[in-house]
Design a protein around this motif. Structure first.
Motif, PDB file in Angstrom:
ATOM      1  N   PRO A 265      -5.449 -23.057  -9.408  1.00  0.00           N
ATOM      2  CA  PRO A 265      -6.357 -21.925  -9.224  1.00  0.00           C
ATOM      3  C   PRO A 265      -7.651 -22.368  -8.551  1.00  0.00           C
ATOM      4  N   CYS A 266      -8.008 -21.702  -7.464  1.00  0.00           N
ATOM      5  CA  CYS A 266      -9.202 -22.085  -6.711  1.00  0.00           C
ATOM      6  C   CYS A 266      -9.592 -20.965  -5.751  1.00  0.00           C
ATOM      7  N   PHE A 267     -10.753 -21.122  -5.168  1.00  0.00           N
ATOM      8  CA  PHE A 267     -11.317 -20.140  -4.244  1.00  0.00           C
ATOM      9  C   PHE A 267     -10.449 -19.937  -3.010  1.00  0.00           C
ATOM     10  N   SER A 268      -9.807 -20.992  -2.529  1.00  0.00           N
ATOM     11  CA  SER A 268      -9.039 -20.893  -1.287  1.00  0.00           C
ATOM     12  C   SER A 268      -7.897 -19.885  -1.384  1.00  0.00           C
ATOM     13  N   ILE A 269      -7.377 -19.668  -2.598  1.00  0.00           N
ATOM     14  CA  ILE A 269      -6.300 -18.694  -2.764  1.00  0.00           C
ATOM     15  C   ILE A 269      -6.788 -17.303  -2.376  1.00  0.00           C
ATOM     16  N   GLY A 270      -7.936 -16.915  -2.902  1.00  0.00           N
ATOM     17  CA  GLY A 270      -8.480 -15.607  -2.558  1.00  0.00           C
ATOM     18  C   GLY A 270      -8.856 -15.513  -1.095  1.00  0.00           C
ATOM     19  N   MET A 271      -9.383 -16.603  -0.519  1.00  0.00           N
ATOM     20  CA  MET A 271      -9.780 -16.550   0.881  1.00  0.00           C
ATOM     21  C   MET A 271      -8.559 -16.500   1.805  1.00  0.00           C
ATOM     22  N   TYR A 272      -7.473 -17.120   1.407  1.00  0.00           N
ATOM     23  CA  TYR A 272      -6.234 -17.061   2.186  1.00  0.00           C
ATOM     24  C   TYR A 272      -5.763 -15.613   2.323  1.00  0.00           C
ATOM     25  N   ASP A 273      -5.777 -14.880   1.212  1.00  0.00           N
ATOM     26  CA  ASP A 273      -5.369 -13.473   1.256  1.00  0.00           C
ATOM     27  C   ASP A 273      -6.376 -12.635   2.047  1.00  0.00           C
ATOM     28  N   ALA A 274      -7.661 -12.931   1.888  1.00  0.00           N
ATOM     29  CA  ALA A 274      -8.682 -12.190   2.631  1.00  0.00           C
ATOM     30  C   ALA A 274      -8.542 -12.430   4.121  1.00  0.00           C
ATOM     31  N   GLN A 275      -8.192 -13.651   4.509  1.00  0.00           N
ATOM     32  CA  GLN A 275      -8.025 -13.953   5.933  1.00  0.00           C
ATOM     33  C   GLN A 275      -6.865 -13.150   6.525  1.00  0.00           C
ATOM     34  N   LYS A 276      -5.772 -13.033   5.779  1.00  0.00           N
ATOM     35  CA  LYS A 276      -4.639 -12.241   6.281  1.00  0.00           C
ATOM     36  C   LYS A 276      -5.021 -10.767   6.425  1.00  0.00           C
ATOM     37  N   LYS A 277      -5.877 -10.294   5.538  1.00  0.00           N
ATOM     38  CA  LYS A 277      -6.293  -8.890   5.562  1.00  0.00           C
ATOM     39  C   LYS A 277      -7.326  -8.617   6.655  1.00  0.00           C
ATOM     40  N   ASP A 278      -8.335  -9.492   6.755  1.00  0.00           N
ATOM     41  CA  ASP A 278      -9.480  -9.223   7.629  1.00  0.00           C
ATOM     42  C   ASP A 278      -9.435  -9.968   8.949  1.00  0.00           C
ATOM     43  N   GLY A 279      -8.587 -10.973   9.068  1.00  0.00           N
ATOM     44  CA  GLY A 279      -8.359 -11.601  10.359  1.00  0.00           C
ATOM     45  C   GLY A 279      -9.416 -12.566  10.838  1.00  0.00           C
ATOM     46  N   PHE A 280     -10.270 -13.087   9.954  1.00  0.00           N
ATOM     47  CA  PHE A 280     -11.265 -14.055  10.429  1.00  0.00           C
ATOM     48  C   PHE A 280     -10.581 -15.403  10.694  1.00  0.00           C
ATOM     49  N   SER A 281     -11.230 -16.215  11.503  1.00  0.00           N
ATOM     50  CA  SER A 281     -10.614 -17.434  12.030  1.00  0.00           C
ATOM     51  C   SER A 281     -10.576 -18.558  11.005  1.00  0.00           C
ATOM     52  N   ASP A 282      -9.744 -19.554  11.294  1.00  0.00           N
ATOM     53  CA  ASP A 282      -9.725 -20.761  10.470  1.00  0.00           C
ATOM     54  C   ASP A 282     -11.046 -21.506  10.571  1.00  0.00           C
ATOM     55  N   ASP A 283     -11.683 -21.449  11.734  1.00  0.00           N
ATOM     56  CA  ASP A 283     -12.997 -22.093  11.872  1.00  0.00           C
ATOM     57  C   ASP A 283     -13.995 -21.476  10.898  1.00  0.00           C
ATOM     58  N   GLN A 284     -14.000 -20.133  10.820  1.00  0.00           N
ATOM     59  CA  GLN A 284     -14.925 -19.484   9.892  1.00  0.00           C
ATOM     60  C   GLN A 284     -14.548 -19.780   8.447  1.00  0.00           C
ATOM     61  N   ALA A 285     -13.263 -19.736   8.148  1.00  0.00           N
ATOM     62  CA  ALA A 285     -12.805 -20.008   6.777  1.00  0.00           C
ATOM     63  C   ALA A 285     -13.167 -21.425   6.349  1.00  0.00           C
ATOM     64  N   CYS A 286     -13.002 -22.377   7.269  1.00  0.00           N
ATOM     65  CA  CYS A 286     -13.277 -23.764   6.881  1.00  0.00           C
ATOM     66  C   CYS A 286     -14.761 -23.968   6.635  1.00  0.00           C
ATOM     67  N   TYR A 287     -15.615 -23.216   7.321  1.00  0.00           N
ATOM     68  CA  TYR A 287     -17.049 -23.377   7.077  1.00  0.00           C
ATOM     69  C   TYR A 287     -17.498 -22.674   5.806  1.00  0.00           C
ATOM     70  N   ILE A 288     -16.849 -21.588   5.439  1.00  0.00           N
ATOM     71  CA  ILE A 288     -17.184 -20.951   4.162  1.00  0.00           C
ATOM     72  C   ILE A 288     -16.823 -21.880   3.009  1.00  0.00           C
ATOM     73  N   SER A 289     -15.598 -22.377   3.010  1.00  0.00           N
ATOM     74  CA  SER A 289     -15.171 -23.267   1.927  1.00  0.00           C
ATOM     75  C   SER A 289     -15.893 -24.604   1.992  1.00  0.00           C
ATOM     76  N   GLY A 290     -16.111 -25.112   3.200  1.00  0.00           N
ATOM     77  CA  GLY A 290     -16.759 -26.409   3.345  1.00  0.00           C
ATOM     78  C   GLY A 290     -18.209 -26.419   2.905  1.00  0.00           C
ATOM     79  N   THR A 291     -18.929 -25.362   3.224  1.00  0.00           N
ATOM     80  CA  THR A 291     -20.332 -25.339   2.813  1.00  0.00           C
ATOM     81  C   THR A 291     -20.484 -25.026   1.323  1.00  0.00           C
ATOM     82  N   LEU A 292     -19.486 -24.372   0.718  1.00  0.00           N
ATOM     83  CA  LEU A 292     -19.464 -24.270  -0.744  1.00  0.00           C
ATOM     84  C   LEU A 292     -19.322 -25.657  -1.363  1.00  0.00           C
TER      85      LEU A 292
END
Length: 543
Positions: A265-292
């Motif tokens: 269980p972790c944040f990336s699970i929710g962000m994975y589903d959000a990415q499929k829904k909202d279509g933001f890039s892997d670059d953006q996703a990696c910076y959200i998780s990385g800066t956390l």
């Protein structure tokens, strides 16, 4: 005889241009007061390159709870009282939650992707909501088992290798954060990627504190100069290249683990589903998780490091804290979260550490106001940066008499959680300003409180902290005012002597870690054999 019109118009235009240039840096009369300005530069020439918090505090004592700095083409409003922070950043957060353009920090260092520096708007709000889903006061309770395990390893490492206490503290905070964000833990400080994270963030904080970064931000025309004249720009681009590679590697591994149904269980699970829904890039996703990961690893470890220094410098406080722990917990078990209600002096130590040595010493990154405003009779222009002057608030002798003394008794009647104190409508009842304010407040405040309480209470339960002795038999006493530089800081490295309080307590530390290691971790990878948190699927759709 009429003079030719063209030269006259040209002369008028030239004079107008000169006047306009000379007005740059000037403080209009209706702005908050501040130090005298120079044409064009404003106050840039007065901005310190070292220990900026001390100069900002000095100006606060001279110019009051709200003052202004004119920095080239931009205005910076500095809030230096609990009331001003509450009135503007909290109560008027709808218009005080933006960021100014940060060319070095956001554009070059971060590719426009860093949530910390992102402009306020729909994109920021969407990502902030995801982060809140991981770290809010309810969800964060689920991660206590992760905190307990990492804490036990830290205690064992302090017992067996006490001279490396800083690296053990850093591994503790980093491993907890990687588990919460990506589902895997950092079992050793020698992990190359963890070292890269800390080194990279230090470089990021340092470059954004330099004069070169300020000039490029405050005088946009300078960005057109040749690269050799502004080497900071190339340095920033190189930092982004290395940082992005680190963050993207973490994120892509998490995505693969999710697809293979092989993730805790972790944040990336929710962000994975959000990415499929909202279509933001892997670059953006990696910076959200990385800066956390960056924020959770750096600030908690820096605060615990400051706590160790405080216990070394104030032995009477250490003694009182241990007396309370011994009375409530006893010698046969480690403190647990349920003990917090009965360990008021330890709660005071936690709050006093955050006050005495705030990691975000000038509020990290300034807010910005999205429309013209008025406060205390002063005009605050649209687009102005707004600084939460954390150090000045914490060192205000009216709020905290003898502010450089470490005194947990300041909080003897304060039973608020850190989150409740930050949300208190009475600004004078707030304990510390380290976590920010308003809609930009650090979402990790609830997780941090638990990590700090477990870290501080258990370190003092198990160990005594004293000065190291040099070759001449003299105690080495660190200077608490010698801090690292950057918008996130900590005490400069110092030695300390950390020793077990008794053999029985040392045996408990060893047994707790060895049992946890055997029962919870794979003997080869040192990753969780099975998640201690029920319901991985519950985190799907965190967004």
């Amino acid at each position: 005889m009429m003079l030719p019109l063209t030269p006259i118009l040209g002369a008028i235009a030239t004079i107008a241009l000169i006047v306009r240039v000379l007005l740059i840096g000037r403080r209009p009369r209706n702005y908050p007061p501040g130090p005298p300005t120079l044409p064009v530069l404003g106050n840039i020439h007065q901005m310190p390159t070292q220990d900026a918090h001390l100069q900002f505090e000095k100006w606060a004592r001279e110019y009051g709870p709200i003052y202004s700095l004119m920095l080239g083409t931009q205005c910076l409003i500095v809030l230096s009282s609990d009331v001003a922070v509450k009135d503007l950043l909290d109560k008027r957060s709808a218009i005080y939650s933006d960021r100014q353009e940060m060319y070095i920090g956001q554009v070059l260092c971060s590719g426009g992707l860093r949530l910390l520096m992102m402009r306020y708007g729909p994109t920021w709000r969407m990502f902030r909501k995801m982060v809140h889903g991981l770290l809010n006061v309810v969800t964060s309770r689920n991660y206590v088992p992760y905190q307990m395990l990492e804490n036990k390893q830290m205690l064992y490492e302090l017992l067996t290798e006490p001279e490396g206490f800083l690296k053990h503290i850093r591994r503790y905070s980093n491993a907890l954060t990687t588990t919460m964000v990506f589902g895997w833990r950092t079992p050793t400080y020698e992990d190359r990627k963890m070292k890269q994270l800390f080194d990279g963030f230090s470089a990021f904080a340092e470059i954004n504190q330099t004069g070169a970064a300020a000039f490029i931000d405050f005088f946009p025309l300078l960005r057109k100069l040749p690269a050799f004249m502004l080497p900071a720009q190339n340095t920033a681009r190189e930092l982004h290249t290395h940082e992005k590679a680190l963050y993207k590697g973490h994120w892509m591994k998490a995505k693969e683990d999710i697809r293979n149904d092989n993730i805790n269980p972790c944040f990336s699970i929710g962000m994975y589903d959000a990415q499929k829904k909202d279509g933001f890039s892997d670059d953006q996703a990696c910076y959200i998780s990385g800066t956390l990961l960056e924020a959770g690893s750096d600030t908690t470890s820096s605060t615990l490091y400051a706590f160790v220094q405080a216990m070394l410098l104030f032995p009477d406080v250490q003694r009182k804290a241990q007396e309370e722990i011994d009375r409530v917990v006893g010698p046969h078990r480690l403190p647990v979260m349920d003990d917090l209600a009965d360990l008021q002096y330890i709660r005071g130590c936690m709050k006093e550490t955050l006050r005495w040595m705030p990691t975000t010493i000038l509020g990290a990154v300034p807010h910005a106001v999205t429309q013209d405003d008025e406060y205390m009779g002063y005009f605050i222009p649209k687009g102005a940066g707004v600084v939460n002057n954390v150090w000045a608030n914490h060192m205000d002798p009216k709020r905290h008499p003898s502010p450089r003394e470490f005194n947990p008794e300041r909080y003897k009647d304060d039973r608020q959680s850190l989150g409740d104190a930050a949300a208190n409508p009475d600004g004078s009842k707030r304990d510390a300003f380290t976590f920010g304010a308003g809609r930009r407040i650090c979402p990790g405040i609830h997780v941090a409180e638990r990590s700090l309480f477990l870290g501080m209470s258990r370190i003092l339960w198990a160990f005594d902290i004293a000065p190291e002795i040099d070759g001449n038999g003299k105690a080495i006493i660190p200077d608490p005012d010698r801090l690292t530089q950057g918008f996130v800081c900590m005490p400069e490295e110092f030695p300390a002597r950390i020793t077990q309080r008794s053999k029985g307590r040392a045996d408990t530390v060893t047994k707790e870690w060895k049992d946890a290691e055997r029962e919870c971790l794979d003997p080869t990878t040192k990753q969780w054999l099975q998640s201690p948190i029920e319901g991985v699927k519950a985190l799907r759709g965190v967004s």
